[in-house]
Write a protein that holds these residues in place. Structure first.
Motif, short mmCIF file in Angstrom:
data_model
loop_
_atom_site.label_atom_id
_atom_site.label_comp_id
_atom_site.label_asym_id
_atom_site.label_seq_id
_atom_site.Cartn_x
_atom_site.Cartn_y
_atom_site.Cartn_z
N LYS A 102 -9.44 1.01 2.02
CA LYS A 102 -8.89 -0.32 2.31
C LYS A 102 -9.17 -0.72 3.76
N THR B 174 -11.36 -4.00 4.73
CA THR B 174 -10.90 -5.12 5.55
C THR B 174 -11.77 -5.31 6.78
N ASP C 254 0.83 -1.20 0.00
CA ASP C 254 0.00 0.00 0.00
C ASP C 254 0.86 1.25 0.00
#
Length: 192
Positions: A130, A134, A114
């Motif tokens: 992100k 998650t 990332d």
């Protein structure tokens, strides 16, 4: 561009004991992080791991040791992770609080997978997305597991460790011929 005296630490994590026993998750994360450190000319001075500990937990032994180490250094230190979800599967609020805490002790977070260093609205959006993603998948997976376990129990199967006095035979609970009479006697004696 990094100077030759940049120092960093690596944090790795896998969620389950099965991943620790059968997988190579910790090793592959460590390898990837060391490779990134070499490319970036960062001297790795310590590594921290949480083996078999969920990223949904805010308090983890390896993470706590990492925080204590950063506090004791009192200087900028690269914190190298393989992927954001290795650091955290927390909700977005808790993730950014953890990130701010790490930064307050001098951590400069970098990731193999990332872009956490580019300070732009786009990179901040991608990081937020992100983290949210998650957290969503962690919660969704837990729903799926719970639903399947309920369905198994409703079908007469037992997906858990058998209680005392029972055995698990072909995923069905059956009385243990040796222990069940003893347990029944204990309950009967206790009730009288």
């Amino acid at each position: 561009m990094n100077s030759t005296d940049d120092e960093g630490v690596i944090y790795t994590r896998v969620s389950s004991d099965k991943q620790v026993r059968e997988g190579k998750g910790l090793e592959s994360q460590l390898f990837s992080c060391k490779r990134l450190a070499k490319v970036r000319s960062i001297k790795v001075i310590n590594t921290f791991e949480d083996a078999g500990i969920s990223g949904k937990l805010l308090y983890r032994p390896g993470l706590d040791k990492l925080i204590q180490f950063l506090k004791s250094r009192n200087q900028p230190t690269f914190l190298i992770i393989d992927d954001l979800d290795r650091l955290s599967r927390l909700d977005i609020y808790d993730y950014f609080n953890l990130k701010r805490e790490l930064q307050s002790y001098g951590a400069k977070l970098i990731s193999v997978c990332d872009d956490l260093e580019t300070e732009s609205p786009e990179s901040e959006l991608m990081e937020s997305m992100k983290v949210s993603y998650t957290a969503y998948w962690r919660k969704r997976n837990q729903q799926r597991v719970n639903s399947r376990m309920r369905a198994r129990v409703s079908s007469g199967y037992w997906p858990f460790h058998p209680p005392a006095g029972y055995l698990l035979v072909d995923k069905l609970l059956v009385p243990d011929p040796h222990n069940t009479p003893l347990i029944q006697k204990i309950f009967k004696d206790f009730s009288t």
